[in-house]
Design a protein around this motif. Sequence first.
Motif, PDB file in Angstrom:
ATOM      1  N   LYS A  51       0.307  -1.231  -0.097  1.00 49.93           N
ATOM      2  CA  LYS A  51       0.000  -0.076  -0.183  1.00 49.93           C
ATOM      3  C   LYS A  51       1.202   1.208   0.323  1.00 49.93           C
ATOM      4  CE  LYS A  51      -4.323  -1.842   1.990  1.00 49.93           C
ATOM      5  NZ  LYS A  51      -5.165  -2.248   3.078  1.00 49.93           N
ATOM      6  N   ASN A  52       1.772   0.772  -0.532  1.00 47.39           N
ATOM      7  CA  ASN A  52       3.212   2.013  -0.700  1.00 47.39           C
ATOM      8  C   ASN A  52       3.321   2.008  -2.064  1.00 47.39           C
ATOM      9  OD1 ASN A  52       6.203   2.923  -0.775  1.00 47.39           O
ATOM     10  ND2 ASN A  52       5.186   4.579   0.820  1.00 47.39           N
ATOM     11  N   TYR A  53       3.853   3.032  -2.453  1.00 48.86           N
ATOM     12  CA  TYR A  53       3.642   3.174  -3.929  1.00 48.86           C
ATOM     13  C   TYR A  53       5.485   2.463  -4.490  1.00 48.86           C
ATOM     14  CZ  TYR A  53       6.912   7.379  -4.407  1.00 48.86           C
ATOM     15  OH  TYR A  53       8.177   8.452  -4.925  1.00 48.86           O
ATOM     16  N   ASN A  54       6.259   2.359  -3.564  1.00 50.18           N
ATOM     17  CA  ASN A  54       7.626   1.990  -3.889  1.00 50.18           C
ATOM     18  C   ASN A  54       7.571   0.880  -3.293  1.00 50.18           C
ATOM     19  OD1 ASN A  54       9.537   4.725  -4.186  1.00 50.18           O
ATOM     20  ND2 ASN A  54       8.823   4.926  -1.807  1.00 50.18           N
ATOM     21  N   ALA A  55       6.490   0.327  -2.564  1.00 47.45           N
ATOM     22  CA  ALA A  55       6.709  -1.557  -2.574  1.00 47.45           C
ATOM     23  C   ALA A  55       6.279  -1.719  -3.663  1.00 47.45           C
ATOM     24  CB  ALA A  55       6.014  -1.603  -1.557  1.00 47.45           C
ATOM     25  N   LEU A  56       4.783  -1.137  -4.414  1.00 42.45           N
ATOM     26  CA  LEU A  56       4.416  -0.997  -5.004  1.00 42.45           C
ATOM     27  C   LEU A  56       5.233  -1.910  -6.971  1.00 42.45           C
ATOM     28  CD1 LEU A  56       1.363  -2.112  -7.299  1.00 42.45           C
ATOM     29  CD2 LEU A  56       1.395   0.387  -6.990  1.00 42.45           C
ATOM     30  N   ILE A  57       5.583  -0.059  -6.667  1.00 35.10           N
ATOM     31  CA  ILE A  57       6.643  -1.116  -7.461  1.00 35.10           C
ATOM     32  C   ILE A  57       7.890  -1.780  -7.394  1.00 35.10           C
ATOM     33  CG2 ILE A  57       8.800   0.481  -9.409  1.00 35.10           C
ATOM     34  CD1 ILE A  57       7.509   2.742  -8.149  1.00 35.10           C
ATOM     35  N   GLU A  58       8.497  -1.755  -6.403  1.00 30.73           N
ATOM     36  CA  GLU A  58       9.675  -2.829  -6.175  1.00 30.73           C
ATOM     37  C   GLU A  58       8.894  -4.826  -6.794  1.00 30.73           C
ATOM     38  OE1 GLU A  58      11.739  -5.379  -2.780  1.00 30.73           O
ATOM     39  OE2 GLU A  58      10.800  -2.905  -2.770  1.00 30.73           O
ATOM     40  N   HIS A  59       7.109  -4.516  -6.302  1.00 27.84           N
ATOM     41  CA  HIS A  59       6.779  -6.064  -6.907  1.00 27.84           C
ATOM     42  C   HIS A  59       6.482  -6.007  -8.024  1.00 27.84           C
ATOM     43  CE1 HIS A  59       3.584  -9.096  -5.190  1.00 27.84           C
ATOM     44  NE2 HIS A  59       2.583  -8.590  -6.705  1.00 27.84           N
ATOM     45  N   ILE A  60       6.167  -5.150  -8.723  1.00 24.10           N
ATOM     46  CA  ILE A  60       5.223  -5.010 -10.239  1.00 24.10           C
ATOM     47  C   ILE A  60       6.836  -5.345 -11.161  1.00 24.10           C
ATOM     48  CG2 ILE A  60       5.113  -3.886 -12.059  1.00 24.10           C
ATOM     49  CD1 ILE A  60       2.610  -3.375 -10.585  1.00 24.10           C
ATOM     50  N   GLU A  61       8.243  -5.295 -10.259  1.00 26.35           N
ATOM     51  CA  GLU A  61       8.996  -5.166 -11.157  1.00 26.35           C
ATOM     52  C   GLU A  61       9.646  -6.232 -11.044  1.00 26.35           C
ATOM     53  OE1 GLU A  61      11.778  -1.735  -9.890  1.00 26.35           O
ATOM     54  OE2 GLU A  61      10.548  -0.964 -12.022  1.00 26.35           O
ATOM     55  N   SER A  62       9.558  -6.777 -10.168  1.00 27.29           N
ATOM     56  CA  SER A  62      10.453  -8.054  -9.509  1.00 27.29           C
ATOM     57  C   SER A  62       9.231  -9.400 -10.389  1.00 27.29           C
ATOM     58  CB  SER A  62      10.159  -7.921  -8.106  1.00 27.29           C
ATOM     59  OG  SER A  62       8.506  -8.344  -7.029  1.00 27.29           O
ATOM     60  N   ASN A  88       1.640   5.463 -13.878  1.00 35.71           N
ATOM     61  CA  ASN A  88       2.535   6.465 -14.428  1.00 35.71           C
ATOM     62  C   ASN A  88       3.910   6.179 -14.702  1.00 35.71           C
ATOM     63  OD1 ASN A  88       0.518   7.970 -14.893  1.00 35.71           O
ATOM     64  ND2 ASN A  88       0.829  10.202 -13.116  1.00 35.71           N
ATOM     65  N   GLY A  89       4.545   5.856 -13.839  1.00 33.15           N
ATOM     66  CA  GLY A  89       6.247   4.587 -14.187  1.00 33.15           C
ATOM     67  C   GLY A  89       6.175   3.849 -14.969  1.00 33.15           C
ATOM     68  N   PHE A  90       4.374   3.048 -14.731  1.00 33.28           N
ATOM     69  CA  PHE A  90       4.779   1.459 -15.421  1.00 33.28           C
ATOM     70  C   PHE A  90       4.526   2.341 -16.653  1.00 33.28           C
ATOM     71  CE2 PHE A  90       3.604  -0.558 -11.149  1.00 33.28           C
ATOM     72  CZ  PHE A  90       4.976  -0.536 -10.526  1.00 33.28           C
ATOM     73  N   HIS A  91       3.385   2.818 -16.849  1.00 29.55           N
ATOM     74  CA  HIS A  91       2.951   3.338 -18.105  1.00 29.55           C
ATOM     75  C   HIS A  91       4.610   4.376 -19.518  1.00 29.55           C
ATOM     76  CE1 HIS A  91       1.157   6.100 -21.487  1.00 29.55           C
ATOM     77  NE2 HIS A  91       0.218   4.970 -21.389  1.00 29.55           N
ATOM     78  N   ALA A  92       5.301   4.849 -18.766  1.00 31.68           N
ATOM     79  CA  ALA A  92       6.539   4.603 -19.345  1.00 31.68           C
ATOM     80  C   ALA A  92       7.203   4.436 -19.507  1.00 31.68           C
ATOM     81  CB  ALA A  92       6.327   6.625 -18.331  1.00 31.68           C
ATOM     82  N   GLU A  93       7.246   3.068 -19.124  1.00 36.30           N
ATOM     83  CA  GLU A  93       7.853   2.232 -19.649  1.00 36.30           C
ATOM     84  C   GLU A  93       7.544   1.303 -20.665  1.00 36.30           C
ATOM     85  OE1 GLU A  93      10.238  -0.609 -16.258  1.00 36.30           O
ATOM     86  OE2 GLU A  93       8.707   0.956 -15.085  1.00 36.30           O
ATOM     87  N   GLU A  94       6.168   1.233 -20.992  1.00 37.44           N
ATOM     88  CA  GLU A  94       5.297   0.511 -21.955  1.00 37.44           C
ATOM     89  C   GLU A  94       5.873  -0.690 -22.209  1.00 37.44           C
ATOM     90  OE1 GLU A  94       6.905   3.006 -26.311  1.00 37.44           O
ATOM     91  OE2 GLU A  94       6.141   4.307 -25.435  1.00 37.44           O
ATOM     92  N   LYS A  95       6.195  -1.012 -20.828  1.00 35.74           N
ATOM     93  CA  LYS A  95       6.309  -2.799 -20.727  1.00 35.74           C
ATOM     94  C   LYS A  95       5.376  -3.907 -20.085  1.00 35.74           C
ATOM     95  CE  LYS A  95       9.625  -2.962 -18.126  1.00 35.74           C
ATOM     96  NZ  LYS A  95      10.815  -3.299 -16.889  1.00 35.74           N
ATOM     97  N   TYR A  96       3.957  -2.508 -20.163  1.00 34.51           N
ATOM     98  CA  TYR A  96       2.743  -3.380 -19.742  1.00 34.51           C
ATOM     99  C   TYR A  96       0.939  -2.757 -20.301  1.00 34.51           C
ATOM    100  CZ  TYR A  96       6.440  -3.820 -15.773  1.00 34.51           C
ATOM    101  OH  TYR A  96       7.415  -4.338 -14.914  1.00 34.51           O
ATOM    102  N   ASP A  97       0.785  -4.126 -20.201  1.00 35.08           N
ATOM    103  CA  ASP A  97      -1.568  -3.499 -20.112  1.00 35.08           C
ATOM    104  C   ASP A  97      -0.941  -3.215 -19.265  1.00 35.08           C
ATOM    105  OD1 ASP A  97      -2.813  -2.766 -21.907  1.00 35.08           O
ATOM    106  OD2 ASP A  97      -2.981  -4.771 -22.816  1.00 35.08           O
TER     107      ASP A  97
END
Length: 388
Positions: A51-62, A88-97
């Motif tokens: 429930k923190n965006y940094n943790a969310l980023i880490e989970h999805i990238e891993s 917005n960060g995930f979208h900018a990477e153009e790796k995810y739908d």
Amino acid sequence: MTFRNIKVITGIRRSGKSKLLEELKRYIIDTIENNNIIHINYNLPKFEKLKNYNALIEHIESNYKEEKENFILIDEVQMCDNFEKAINGFHAEEKYDIYITGSNAFLMSSDLATLFTGRTFNIEIYPFSFKEFQEYYNYKDIQEAFEKYVYEGGMSGSYLYKTQEEKLQYIKEVFNTLIVKDIKQKYKIRNTNIIQNLTDFLMDNISNLTSSNNITHILNSNNVSITDKTVNNYIEYLCNAFAFYKIKRYDIKGKKFLSTQNKYYLADQSFRYATLGTNRLDYGRIYENIVAIELLRRGYEVYVGTLYKKEIDFVAQKQGKKVYIQVADDITNEKTFKREIESLLKIQDAYPKMIIARTKHDTYQYEGITIEDIAIWLSKEDEYIKKP
């Protein structure tokens, strides 16, 4: 994977956004062999740590898999602090739908442009249509089904309850939660009694032309202290949360929008019964509400038409085509039929014109105007965009 916008699933509380996301997941699994789905449902305790965006980023990238087609599905995304930074960060990477759902109070249509800077595709979910209601209960007689639908509506969560009393209690609680929890929390409203009074007024006046000045005057006369500005703000909150839909007036002859007086329709007619009771039934207005929401569900732009001081209930436009609609209850009375037909006959263009009413008969024509039973119309596919 090609570049895609963020898909945002919106709609009134308990309309089925989470269920749609689950069905999407099944569809991806069944149709895209090379898939990798990263699915997070913040309603589940196991995702509490994200429930923190940094943790969310880490989970999805891993969990990203380079050789796969990667999908991000997030339910109740607003429960993650600063979620927009991650998305917005995930979208900018153009790796995810990316597909997300969220509470209406925190992911309203008016917020999307600010949160995601125009990178979204909005998927709006409505309560069950009459056709879906029929299919769910497997009704063979559409007239019997329609009589039930008028009262029970399209909030499918209520279908799990056996008695009408239990169904209405569930529906009332859903709507109260929308106001008390969602809107109050979003806009920090201290006195929910005022917005409740406004909501009751709008429910009692669905299909009536009204203005903020008129509403303010009526509420003040009933000892509810409220200003025009507050009325406008609260109506905007209710519409942003998909509780009501605002329909503007359109001058058919002058081909321009009118700034005074609008109509407001409930997302589902069952909210009116659950909140105000069934003592003051007005089938004509309820039918008009049902038709308004169905037109929106079918993707039409919908307006209230005015022509020579006459009112056309709906001017509905889609894909460059148009249909004029009057809605009524009983048109067996000659005076009522004449009133409904006169407004349509004054329109000079060649677009389809129709009266939708509770005829319980087959469709017929009167001076080029289609007269159709409301249950039949609701059961059919949208036919007007197919016409040349």
